[in-house]
Design a protein around this motif. Sequence first.
Motif, PDB file in Angstrom:
ATOM      1  N   PRO A   1       0.758  -1.100   0.039  1.00  0.00           N
ATOM      2  CA  PRO A   1      -0.097   0.003   0.054  1.00  0.00           C
ATOM      3  C   PRO A   1       0.915   1.099   0.011  1.00  0.00           C
ATOM      4  N   GLY A   2       1.820   1.074   0.515  1.00  0.00           N
ATOM      5  CA  GLY A   2       2.917   2.358   0.478  1.00  0.00           C
ATOM      6  C   GLY A   2       3.341   2.700  -0.901  1.00  0.00           C
ATOM      7  N   LEU A   3       3.832   1.468  -1.488  1.00  0.00           N
ATOM      8  CA  LEU A   3       4.245   1.734  -2.832  1.00  0.00           C
ATOM      9  C   LEU A   3       2.869   2.318  -3.967  1.00  0.00           C
ATOM     10  N   ASP A   4       1.830   1.785  -3.367  1.00  0.00           N
ATOM     11  CA  ASP A   4       0.565   2.263  -4.218  1.00  0.00           C
ATOM     12  C   ASP A   4       0.368   3.854  -4.212  1.00  0.00           C
ATOM     13  N   GLY A   5       0.564   4.217  -2.593  1.00  0.00           N
ATOM     14  CA  GLY A   5       0.283   5.686  -2.508  1.00  0.00           C
ATOM     15  C   GLY A   5       1.375   6.596  -3.077  1.00  0.00           C
ATOM     16  N   VAL A   6       2.644   6.102  -3.345  1.00  0.00           N
ATOM     17  CA  VAL A   6       3.541   6.876  -3.794  1.00  0.00           C
ATOM     18  C   VAL A   6       3.175   7.109  -5.382  1.00  0.00           C
ATOM     19  N   VAL A   7       2.895   5.655  -5.868  1.00  0.00           N
ATOM     20  CA  VAL A   7       2.599   5.737  -7.458  1.00  0.00           C
ATOM     21  C   VAL A   7       1.596   6.510  -7.623  1.00  0.00           C
ATOM     22  N   ASN A   8       0.484   6.565  -6.788  1.00  0.00           N
ATOM     23  CA  ASN A   8      -0.556   7.400  -7.209  1.00  0.00           C
ATOM     24  C   ASN A   8      -0.386   8.837  -6.808  1.00  0.00           C
ATOM     25  N   ALA A   9       0.484   9.276  -5.866  1.00  0.00           N
ATOM     26  CA  ALA A   9       0.823  10.819  -5.828  1.00  0.00           C
ATOM     27  C   ALA A   9       1.757  11.140  -6.849  1.00  0.00           C
ATOM     28  N   LEU A  10       2.552  10.202  -7.406  1.00  0.00           N
ATOM     29  CA  LEU A  10       3.306  10.441  -8.594  1.00  0.00           C
ATOM     30  C   LEU A  10       2.380  10.713  -9.706  1.00  0.00           C
ATOM     31  N   ARG A  11       1.460   9.931 -10.056  1.00  0.00           N
ATOM     32  CA  ARG A  11       0.488   9.800 -11.153  1.00  0.00           C
ATOM     33  C   ARG A  11      -0.047  11.103 -11.285  1.00  0.00           C
ATOM     34  N   GLN A  12      -0.673  11.701 -10.124  1.00  0.00           N
ATOM     35  CA  GLN A  12      -1.446  12.955  -9.810  1.00  0.00           C
ATOM     36  C   GLN A  12      -0.613  14.182 -10.357  1.00  0.00           C
ATOM     37  N   ARG A  13       0.845  13.938 -10.530  1.00  0.00           N
ATOM     38  CA  ARG A  13       1.721  15.105 -10.678  1.00  0.00           C
ATOM     39  C   ARG A  13       2.152  14.769 -12.268  1.00  0.00           C
ATOM     40  N   GLY A  14       1.577  13.518 -13.015  1.00  0.00           N
ATOM     41  CA  GLY A  14       2.033  13.416 -14.207  1.00  0.00           C
ATOM     42  C   GLY A  14       3.502  12.838 -14.227  1.00  0.00           C
ATOM     43  N   LEU A  15       3.915  12.020 -13.269  1.00  0.00           N
ATOM     44  CA  LEU A  15       5.029  11.288 -13.118  1.00  0.00           C
ATOM     45  C   LEU A  15       4.860   9.631 -12.842  1.00  0.00           C
TER      46      LEU A  15
END
Length: 166
Positions: free
Chosen positions: A26-40
């Motif tokens: 879930p920590g990885l998922d959170g980072v992936v989602n936060a990056l995705r929200q920033r176009g990364l």
Amino acid sequence: MVGRPTEDLGIIRVAVMYQNDFYGQPGLDGVVNALRQRGLETAAHWHYQRNSDAVKAAVFNIVEANPQVVIIIGAYAPVAKAITAARENIDPIFMAVSFVSSNALAQELGPDGAGIYVHQVVPLPDNTSVPAVADYRAALDTFDANAEPGRIFGRLFGRVLGNHRS
């Protein structure tokens, strides 16, 4: 952990090393989602097995990506080993979540722990104006008058008070 480096510092290469379990995923998922929200997206992400310090493959894959930031979600011993190994080849900003136990990580790394950011969601243990901190300090004194308050107190605090929420 993602906002400050990407939005304020312009960092675009973020890697994640995580403990492969119900906490790390879930920590990885959170980072992936936060990056995705920033176009990364992650520059790399790799895991290590829970209750293991076998981090060689994870470190290799993270180092290959040459990230500017490495976010680590795991326990202090494998995290310390990974940071030490990665620093032989790259010099990113290292960030860890409170699960790492900042006191244990600092002790494990010694002077090599300088510059590692540990994100925590609890108040500082010296701020007794916060009622939970004052209660924690009182409970800790009852439990062990010589105990040093740590930066992460939820689990000990819960056990001392008989409350299993942490």
